[in-house]
Design an enzyme around this catalytic site. Structure first.
Site, PDB file in Angstrom:
ATOM      1  N   ARG A   9      33.268 118.387  -9.923  1.00 41.78           N
ATOM      2  CA  ARG A   9      32.234 117.409  -9.597  1.00 41.78           C
ATOM      3  C   ARG A   9      32.298 116.272 -10.618  1.00 41.78           C
ATOM      4  O   ARG A   9      32.611 116.506 -11.792  1.00 41.78           O
ATOM      5  CB  ARG A   9      30.845 118.053  -9.638  1.00 41.78           C
ATOM      6  CG  ARG A   9      30.585 119.082  -8.565  1.00 41.78           C
ATOM      7  CD  ARG A   9      29.419 119.994  -8.911  1.00 41.78           C
ATOM      8  NE  ARG A   9      28.226 119.275  -9.336  1.00 41.78           N
ATOM      9  CZ  ARG A   9      27.227 118.927  -8.529  1.00 41.78           C
ATOM     10  NH1 ARG A   9      27.272 119.232  -7.251  1.00 41.78           N
ATOM     11  NH2 ARG A   9      26.176 118.289  -8.996  1.00 41.78           N
TER      12      ARG A   9
ATOM     13  N   LEU B 147      19.073 113.248  -5.352  1.00 39.82           N
ATOM     14  CA  LEU B 147      20.373 112.804  -4.840  1.00 39.82           C
ATOM     15  C   LEU B 147      21.485 113.685  -5.409  1.00 39.82           C
ATOM     16  O   LEU B 147      22.153 114.411  -4.688  1.00 39.82           O
ATOM     17  CB  LEU B 147      20.613 111.335  -5.203  1.00 39.82           C
ATOM     18  CG  LEU B 147      22.042 110.820  -4.992  1.00 39.82           C
ATOM     19  CD1 LEU B 147      22.449 110.890  -3.530  1.00 39.82           C
ATOM     20  CD2 LEU B 147      22.210 109.412  -5.544  1.00 39.82           C
ATOM     21  N   ASP B 148      21.673 113.597  -6.700  1.00 37.37           N
ATOM     22  CA  ASP B 148      22.694 114.387  -7.393  1.00 37.37           C
ATOM     23  C   ASP B 148      22.097 114.868  -8.710  1.00 37.37           C
ATOM     24  O   ASP B 148      22.097 114.126  -9.692  1.00 37.37           O
ATOM     25  CB  ASP B 148      23.926 113.516  -7.648  1.00 37.37           C
ATOM     26  CG  ASP B 148      25.023 114.249  -8.408  1.00 37.37           C
ATOM     27  OD1 ASP B 148      24.877 115.454  -8.674  1.00 37.37           O
ATOM     28  OD2 ASP B 148      26.031 113.587  -8.760  1.00 37.37           O
ATOM     29  N   PRO B 149      21.522 116.055  -8.717  1.00 34.57           N
ATOM     30  CA  PRO B 149      21.624 117.087  -7.688  1.00 34.57           C
ATOM     31  C   PRO B 149      20.560 116.948  -6.601  1.00 34.57           C
ATOM     32  O   PRO B 149      19.452 116.482  -6.840  1.00 34.57           O
ATOM     33  CB  PRO B 149      21.409 118.374  -8.476  1.00 34.57           C
ATOM     34  CG  PRO B 149      20.477 117.973  -9.581  1.00 34.57           C
ATOM     35  CD  PRO B 149      20.862 116.565  -9.946  1.00 34.57           C
TER      36      PRO B 149
ATOM     37  N   ASP C 179      23.671 116.164  -2.545  1.00 30.10           N
ATOM     38  CA  ASP C 179      25.022 116.720  -2.714  1.00 30.10           C
ATOM     39  C   ASP C 179      25.035 118.220  -2.431  1.00 30.10           C
ATOM     40  O   ASP C 179      25.951 118.731  -1.777  1.00 30.10           O
ATOM     41  CB  ASP C 179      25.555 116.406  -4.112  1.00 30.10           C
ATOM     42  CG  ASP C 179      24.688 116.960  -5.237  1.00 30.10           C
ATOM     43  OD1 ASP C 179      23.501 117.244  -5.003  1.00 30.10           O
ATOM     44  OD2 ASP C 179      25.205 117.108  -6.363  1.00 30.10           O
TER      45      ASP C 179
END
Length: 341
Positions: free
Chosen positions: A139, A21-23, A26
């Site tokens: 971020r 997801l993150d990372p 994104d």
């Protein structure tokens, strides 16, 4: 991982990283936008990205407005990390231990009442993203408003401390939370009134910070887990409290905001948003966005769609486009809205 790049290429191996997801998502959404803008002759002037895994609003009923969907220790100690980003053409560095002072309230999706905390070193994405000329690259992590204030109180008291504490070793005598709190604020009298007064003095008279500690049971006579350090003891306590119960669900919120300059002179603000709720008594949104995304990346590799060797990142369309298409088919998708100036 990058240190293994040459050895992996020599052996004909591929290590694909940052595909959760993150990372992960994104990166896919950011590069899809950046590549689109560059292909049409535009320029990215700013890039701000926020992402967070949270309890659904109706299940955010605790002083931190947060429940653990990954390592409790990592969540708590994250506030000790430094951070850096590029903003308004200036290099901004947040020193270790000061991260919470850089938090800000979010003005997008106001119904969620979010706040954001800078996340690690955002500057390192300027080159691989191909946006070196952008005046802002930032971020961060999303939380509900109230999280930062409560965590700031815990930090000021000395609970977010990884250093060993002599009274928290395995062979130490049993200890109650009110006793530990008294030690941390150098208060010899553990009577509730005096302990409360000492805590209020340290947190600048902020009743909300004190109330958060009370509601978390940190002024109680509950036993403290002797885990070596204050933050490890706190982690043990919160891990049993800030958990998802039957029927509760989480939510993932991701938001990219791009400032774009077009050859015509027109400016565009392009906002890309993804919101996904977990299933009640089923899969969490965090599990779906991390696990399913990783599975689609693995499928690409197994099907031979990725021919590059070495340690690679998902910054090219041969990787991010098919994964985004697969995610869309299973209901994990983003919405893009633009404002032209």
């Amino acid at each position: 991982m990058h240190a293994f790049d040459e050895a992996a290429r020599e052996r004909g191996l591929t290590f694909l990283n940052e595909v959760g997801l993150d990372p992960g998502i994104d990166h896919f959404l950011a590069m899809e936008c950046i590549d689109d803008v560059h292909a049409k002759g535009g320029q990215i002037e700013s890039f701000i990205s926020w992402c967070g895994g949270l309890p659904a609003p109706e299940d955010s009923d605790n002083p931190l407005r947060y429940k653990f969907s990954w390592s409790p220790y990592a969540v708590l100690t994250n506030v000790l990390r430094p951070a850096a980003f590029w903003e308004g053409g200036q290099n901004v560095e947040i020193p270790e231990g000061s991260l919470l002072t850089a938090a800000e309230k979010m003005d997008f999706m106001p119904g969620f009442a979010l706040e954001g905390i800078p996340n690690r070193d955002s500057r390192r994405y300027r080159v691989p993203y191909g946006i070196e000329s952008a005046h802002t690259v930032k971020r961060g992590t999303l939380r509900y408003q109230g999280y930062v204030n409560a965590m700031t109180g815990l930090l000021k008291i000395g609970l977010i401390n990884t250093e060993p504490h002599p009274r928290l070793q395995e062979d130490s005598a049993p200890l109650q939370w009110c006793d530990l709190m008294a030690m941390l604020v150098a208060q010899t009298d553990v009577r509730e009134t005096n302990l409360r007064s000492s805590i209020l003095r340290i947190v600048g008279g902020d009743e909300q910070k004190l109330r958060a500690m009370e509601d978390l049971g940190l002024l109680s006579d509950d036993p403290v887990a002797l885990k070596g350090s204050p933050v490890a003891a706190l982690c043990d306590k919160l891990a049993g409290m800030l958990v998802y119960g039957p029927g509760e669900r989480d939510i993932v919120v991701l938001r990219h905001s791009f400032g774009i300059k077009w050859p015509s002179g027109k400016d565009e603000t392009r906002n890309i948003s993804m919101v996904l709720y977990g299933e009640r008594n089923g899969q969490s949104a965090m599990a779906m966005t991390v696990g399913i995304t990783t599975a689609f990346a693995a499928k690409l590799m197994l099907n031979g769609a990725i021919q590059r060797r070495g340690v690679i990142l998902p910054f090219t369309s041969d990787i991010y486009s098919p994964i985004l298409a697969d995610l869309n088919k299973v209901g994990i998708f983003s919405v893009t809205k633009s404002i032209y100036h």
